[in-house]
Design a protein around this motif. Structure first.
Motif, mmCIF file in Angstrom:
data_model
loop_
_atom_site.group_PDB
_atom_site.id
_atom_site.type_symbol
_atom_site.label_atom_id
_atom_site.label_comp_id
_atom_site.label_asym_id
_atom_site.label_seq_id
_atom_site.Cartn_x
_atom_site.Cartn_y
_atom_site.Cartn_z
ATOM 1 N N UNK A 10 10.630 28.652 -4.315
ATOM 2 C CA UNK A 10 11.038 29.538 -3.283
ATOM 3 C C UNK A 10 10.371 30.873 -3.029
ATOM 4 N N UNK A 11 10.128 31.318 -4.279
ATOM 5 C CA UNK A 11 9.553 32.653 -4.115
ATOM 6 C C UNK A 11 7.994 32.857 -4.038
ATOM 7 N N UNK A 12 7.234 31.585 -4.424
ATOM 8 C CA UNK A 12 5.804 31.629 -4.529
ATOM 9 C C UNK A 12 5.141 31.939 -3.160
ATOM 10 N N UNK A 13 5.883 31.530 -2.042
ATOM 11 C CA UNK A 13 5.263 31.577 -0.586
ATOM 12 C C UNK A 13 6.574 31.648 0.033
ATOM 13 N N UNK A 14 6.335 32.033 1.497
ATOM 14 C CA UNK A 14 7.399 31.926 2.368
ATOM 15 C C UNK A 14 7.958 30.447 2.515
ATOM 16 N N UNK A 15 9.541 30.707 2.326
ATOM 17 C CA UNK A 15 10.102 29.350 2.695
ATOM 18 C C UNK A 15 9.649 28.603 3.870
ATOM 19 N N UNK A 16 9.478 27.403 3.859
ATOM 20 C CA UNK A 16 9.169 26.527 4.776
ATOM 21 C C UNK A 16 7.729 26.220 4.721
ATOM 22 N N UNK A 17 6.753 27.061 4.371
ATOM 23 C CA UNK A 17 5.419 26.977 4.227
ATOM 24 C C UNK A 17 5.020 25.563 3.247
ATOM 25 N N UNK A 18 4.154 24.607 3.859
ATOM 26 C CA UNK A 18 3.865 23.684 2.725
ATOM 27 C C UNK A 18 3.125 24.043 1.684
ATOM 28 N N UNK A 19 3.223 23.446 0.311
ATOM 29 C CA UNK A 19 2.576 23.539 -0.658
ATOM 30 C C UNK A 19 1.992 22.280 -1.238
ATOM 31 N N UNK A 20 0.821 22.562 -2.080
ATOM 32 C CA UNK A 20 0.213 21.495 -2.865
ATOM 33 C C UNK A 20 0.765 21.727 -4.008
ATOM 34 N N UNK A 21 1.649 20.591 -4.558
ATOM 35 C CA UNK A 21 2.200 20.767 -5.950
ATOM 36 C C UNK A 21 1.729 19.720 -6.823
ATOM 37 N N UNK A 22 1.401 19.895 -8.189
ATOM 38 C CA UNK A 22 1.394 18.655 -9.090
ATOM 39 C C UNK A 22 2.511 18.796 -10.122
ATOM 40 N N UNK A 23 3.150 17.652 -10.225
ATOM 41 C CA UNK A 23 4.150 17.490 -11.294
ATOM 42 C C UNK A 23 3.761 16.859 -12.562
ATOM 43 N N UNK A 24 3.800 17.353 -13.273
ATOM 44 C CA UNK A 24 3.147 16.671 -14.586
ATOM 45 C C UNK A 24 4.791 16.185 -15.334
ATOM 46 N N UNK A 25 4.965 15.088 -15.373
ATOM 47 C CA UNK A 25 6.412 14.646 -15.755
ATOM 48 C C UNK A 25 7.210 14.087 -14.486
#
Length: 283
Positions: free
Chosen positions: A64-79
């Motif tokens: 929630x805090x690393x960028x404004x809510x609603x802005x798409x993110x590129x996320x890698x989930x390990x696990x």
């Protein structure tokens, strides 16, 4: 008047042992995924924004805090587990592009069948070892990497070293963050060493945990957040303090004191995280 039949637990063999899906008696269409008796994930199919586990809620705060809510993110989930955080990102930040790495193919199959993803979720699941997949990822690819990999209740040794974290940092975009779920208990030697290790690679690090865990009074989860720029410490502190089980954020000089005397971990010295005490996950 007909009564709705209560869901019953589901148990299946997977590559790493036995997985069970246990229905939540308080939330319809909600399940806890257990692997070999250890709770791994809680998934609410009707409300993917609901985060039941306290450490997952803290990871949600990071999202929630690393960028404004609603802005798409590129996320890698390990696990992978039940894909709880990936579902949360998809629900709160539509059009986000996410990749999940899970080594247990049978577990992935179970989750796909029993806990299906929304059709619009842009979540790609890859079966493989987290570090091997990370090594092949392009540079500057992700806004956020979340490491939450456990085998038999322990974080594998090869995912704890300076070399591993260097590989992760290479794939972060400018301003991106790395977040990891650790599990430790007194004297917190593993957590202290992980702080020292991360600070070798990403200089801005904070730690979020239950005060009782930080004091070594119980075994539990600690969330590490690191980047090349400072994490959102003030807002994270407020959110963690307002959780049902309030958390404490350790940063700056306090974190340096926490990790004082701990040596960074290398591939040559790496060990798995400590095993959870017997009965720690009992109801």
């Amino acid at each position: 008047m007909a009564h709705r039949q209560r869901p019953v637990p589901v148990e299946e063999k997977i590559d790493s042992g036995v997985a069970a899906l246990v229905p939540d008696p308080d939330r319809p269409r909600s399940w806890t995924l257990e692997v070999n008796g250890t709770p791994q994930s809680h998934v609410d199919l009707d409300d993917p924004e609901y985060l039941d586990f306290e450490y997952v809620r803290r990871l949600g705060h990071v999202v929630d805090l690393i960028a404004p809510r609603g802005r798409p993110l590129r996320v890698l989930h390990l696990g992978g587990g039940g894909l709880t955080l990936a579902r949360y990102v998809a629900a709160t930040r539509p059009r986000s592009t996410q990749q999940v790495v899970e080594i247990d193919a049978a577990l992935v199959d179970l989750v796909r069948r029993r806990l299906p993803l929304d059709r619009g979720a842009r979540i790609r699941i890859r079966v493989g070892d987290a570090r091997a997949v990370l090594a092949r990822a392009p540079e500057d690819a992700f806004d956020l990497i979340v490491a939450d990999v456990y085998a038999a209740g322990r974080q594998p040794a090869h995912l704890t070293s300076v070399e591993f974290h260097t590989a992760a940092a290479r794939t972060l975009r400018p301003g991106g963050f790395y977040a990891a779920n650790l599990a430790d208990g007194a004297p917190l030697s593993f957590a202290r060493a992980q702080v020292a290790t991360l600070r070798e690679v990403l200089p801005e690090v904070c730690l979020v945990a239950d005060p009782a865990v930080l004091r070594g009074r119980r075994f539990g989860n600690l969330v590490l957040v690191a980047g090349r720029t400072g994490p959102p410490v003030a807002d994270l502190t407020r959110r963690a303090a307002g959780d049902p089980f309030p958390g404490r954020v350790v940063y700056g000089e306090d974190l340096m004191r926490f990790a004082s005397g701990a040596a960074p971990v290398t591939d040559a010295t790496a060990r798995p995280s400590p095993p959870p005490p017997e009965g720690v996950f009992s109801s």
